[in-house]
Design a protein around this motif. Structure first.
Motif, PDB file in Angstrom:
ATOM      1  N   GLU A 159    -126.886  59.409  50.963  1.00 12.05           N
ATOM      2  CA  GLU A 159    -126.425  58.331  50.090  1.00 12.05           C
ATOM      3  C   GLU A 159    -124.935  58.050  50.294  1.00 12.05           C
ATOM      4  OE1 GLU A 159    -126.048  57.326  45.277  1.00 12.05           O
ATOM      5  OE2 GLU A 159    -126.903  59.229  45.965  1.00 12.05           O
ATOM      6  N   LYS A 166    -123.357  54.521  51.672  1.00 13.48           N
ATOM      7  CA  LYS A 166    -122.517  53.763  50.744  1.00 13.48           C
ATOM      8  C   LYS A 166    -121.069  53.648  51.225  1.00 13.48           C
ATOM      9  CE  LYS A 166    -124.905  54.261  46.299  1.00 13.48           C
ATOM     10  NZ  LYS A 166    -124.832  54.812  44.923  1.00 13.48           N
ATOM     11  N   VAL A 222    -129.217  48.300  50.436  1.00 12.13           N
ATOM     12  CA  VAL A 222    -129.094  48.727  49.039  1.00 12.13           C
ATOM     13  C   VAL A 222    -129.496  50.201  48.977  1.00 12.13           C
ATOM     14  CG1 VAL A 222    -129.812  48.340  46.664  1.00 12.13           C
ATOM     15  CG2 VAL A 222    -129.690  46.409  48.253  1.00 12.13           C
ATOM     16  N   GLU A 237    -130.105  53.846  46.967  1.00 14.78           N
ATOM     17  CA  GLU A 237    -130.356  54.601  45.729  1.00 14.78           C
ATOM     18  C   GLU A 237    -130.134  53.752  44.474  1.00 14.78           C
ATOM     19  OE1 GLU A 237    -131.540  57.645  45.477  1.00 14.78           O
ATOM     20  OE2 GLU A 237    -131.371  58.405  47.524  1.00 14.78           O
ATOM     21  N   GLN A 238    -130.693  52.576  44.445  1.00 14.76           N
ATOM     22  CA  GLN A 238    -130.574  51.705  43.272  1.00 14.76           C
ATOM     23  C   GLN A 238    -131.920  51.630  42.559  1.00 14.76           C
ATOM     24  OE1 GLN A 238    -128.195  48.060  43.482  1.00 14.76           O
ATOM     25  NE2 GLN A 238    -129.915  46.948  42.581  1.00 14.76           N
ATOM     26  N   GLY A 239    -131.927  51.953  41.268  1.00 14.63           N
ATOM     27  CA  GLY A 239    -133.159  51.977  40.497  1.00 14.63           C
ATOM     28  C   GLY A 239    -133.821  50.613  40.388  1.00 14.63           C
ATOM     29  N   LYS A 290    -138.685  53.860  35.771  1.00 11.22           N
ATOM     30  CA  LYS A 290    -137.939  53.245  36.862  1.00 11.22           C
ATOM     31  C   LYS A 290    -138.055  54.137  38.093  1.00 11.22           C
ATOM     32  CE  LYS A 290    -134.390  50.360  34.705  1.00 11.22           C
ATOM     33  NZ  LYS A 290    -132.940  50.044  34.684  1.00 11.22           N
ATOM     34  N   THR A 345    -136.458  54.953  42.201  1.00  4.75           N
ATOM     35  CA  THR A 345    -135.240  54.819  43.003  1.00  4.75           C
ATOM     36  C   THR A 345    -135.552  54.995  44.484  1.00  4.75           C
ATOM     37  OG1 THR A 345    -133.985  55.797  41.166  1.00  4.75           O
ATOM     38  CG2 THR A 345    -132.856  55.584  43.278  1.00  4.75           C
ATOM     39  N   GLU A 372    -138.307  43.213  42.150  1.00  3.70           N
ATOM     40  CA  GLU A 372    -136.884  43.202  41.792  1.00  3.70           C
ATOM     41  C   GLU A 372    -136.122  42.088  42.499  1.00  3.70           C
ATOM     42  OE1 GLU A 372    -133.269  44.850  40.026  1.00  3.70           O
ATOM     43  OE2 GLU A 372    -135.410  44.714  39.528  1.00  3.70           O
ATOM     44  N   TYR A 373    -136.506  41.782  43.739  1.00  2.00           N
ATOM     45  CA  TYR A 373    -135.734  40.815  44.520  1.00  2.00           C
ATOM     46  C   TYR A 373    -136.506  39.518  44.793  1.00  2.00           C
ATOM     47  CZ  TYR A 373    -132.696  44.817  45.255  1.00  2.00           C
ATOM     48  OH  TYR A 373    -131.856  45.896  45.056  1.00  2.00           O
TER      49      TYR A 373
END
Length: 411
Positions: free
Chosen positions: A46, A50, A103, A105-107, A126, A128, A172-173
């Protein structure tokens, strides 16, 4: 709480009654050292993705992971093995992404994929994903799952965990990208595994309907209902060894008469030439073996907890190999007695596997080209027809056995 998660979907999709049975048994959540090590590797990955860093920048870093038990912690130091594995994963994500958005480790809400399922806090669940690549130009969505373990090979083909996460990512997207197809990657560096699969959004929506049906059953059934044992679903089910349906499956397979417990005679079936029955029995062997191990483990756990199991008791097992309590002190003492070096130390050449880790690829290939590295042929074994490996003709078996028996000294 009934634990219905993407990570155990291979169980409840095939056996919807598993979460209810596990809940009724009150089995606690546990964290193995292997799982904790995987979490540590994920943290390094991660940070790399990032921060645009390389895994080697975290060499020597100490990572502490809390277990499911509040009193349990695991500590890991980022070593070369973790660096190599994480870097391989990071490189794959970056290569697939190209210049697209990553993207990390985004829940994402799981509400529309696992309706009615809640997390440990009672709120809608949720999930991840480890990483998601969103390519706005080519309208492609790719999800990534890093599997740090090297025990079980994880196949990407129609992998339910990856597909559930991909559905959640689609939801989500959906306002910013409308792909016709989506893909998912499973990267298992220490197994040399980078698997990939894809599906149309139409196929994904059909899968969503199947998931909804199983979730509804898993949430509504009573303990003991909707249990369908099998090799895949029982593999990591916490109720394995305690499940009545699993025990009945094993009994039905092994025993012809459940009242008399009359064991089926394999020799008799063989003499009768009933290969159909033999094939059916062989297909069930892995599950039976796992059931036997699971039952043994449960009995051990009960005895260790002070629970009386009629006919069984705890005894001291076979002792481990003898070892020096202090290598340095033992070495000094042996030197005082003027022992010779060849008596004190064992010296042997490193294996090809270890050599590959310390040599450059070019030098390792030179060893291969010079014929200095050999490998035994795999011993012939039975496998399901669905196994992707090519079948060996019967006359080849004796040839392979002869080759193996004449090469017992190979490394």
């Amino acid at each position: 709480m009934r634990k219905i998660r993407p990570s155990n979907s291979h169980t409840w999709l095939r056996c919807p009654g598993s979460p209810a049975l596990v809940e009724s048994l009150g089995l606690p959540d546990t964290t193995s050292r292997f799982a904790a090590e995987g979490t540590a590797a994920h943290q390094v990955a991660e940070r790399c993705l990032k921060k645009g860093a390389e895994a080697k920048e975290f060499e020597g870093a100490e990572i502490v992971i809390d277990g499911a038990d509040a009193t349990e912690t695991f500590t890991f130091v980022v070593d070369q093995e973790m660096i190599d594995a994480v870097q391989e994963y990071v490189d794959i994500v970056r290569r697939v992404a190209g210049g697209a958005e990553i993207v990390v480790e985004q829940g994402v809400p799981m509400t529309n994929v696992l309706p009615g399922v809640t997390g440990s806090d009672g709120e809608p669940l949720k999930g991840t994903p480890d990483a998601v690549v969103i390519d706005h130009d080519d309208q492609i969505v790719s999800t990534f799952d890093l599997k740090y373990g090297r025990g079980i090979f994880v196949d990407a083909q129609r992998n339910s965990q990856a597909m559930i996460y991909t559905l959640a990512v689609m939801d989500e997207y959906d306002m910013v990208i409308e792909p016709e197809r989506v893909e998912w990657h499973i990267v298992q560096p220490r197994k040399g595994n980078h698997g990939q699969d894809d599906a149309s959004t139409v196929e994904m929506e059909q899968f969503r309907v199947q998931v909804h049906e199983k979730v509804k059953l898993a949430l509504s059934c009573e303990p003991g209902e909707e249990l369908y044992p099998g090799e895949v679903q029982c593999e990591f089910c916490p109720a394995s060894g305690r499940c009545p349906a699993q025990a009945k499956f094993v009994a039905d397979t092994v025993f012809e008469d459940l009242d008399a417990l009359e064991v089926k005679d394999v020799e008799e079936v063989t003499e009768q030439g009933d290969t159909q029955t033999l094939g059916e029995w062989r297909a069930r062997v892995p599950l039976i073996e796992k059931w036997c191990k699971a039952v043994s483990a449960v009995v051990d756990q009960q005895l260790e907890a002070g629970v009386d199991v009629p006919g069984w008791k705890l005894v001291e097992g076979r002792r481990g190999a003898r070892a020096w309590s202090d290598d340095s002190e033992a070495e000094q003492q042996l030197k005082k007695w003027r022992m010779k070096k060849d008596e004190m130390y064992d010296m042997k050449l490193i294996s090809p596997t270890k050599a590959q880790k310390v040599l450059t690829d070019k030098r390792y290939e030179q060893l291969v080209e010079q014929g200095l590295i050999v490998q035994r042929e795999g011993k012939p074994q039975a496998a399901p027809i669905s196994d992707p490996r090519p079948a060996i003709e019967s006359e080849q078996f004796s040839d392979l056995d002869n080759e193996s028996s004449g090469n017992d000294d190979l490394i």
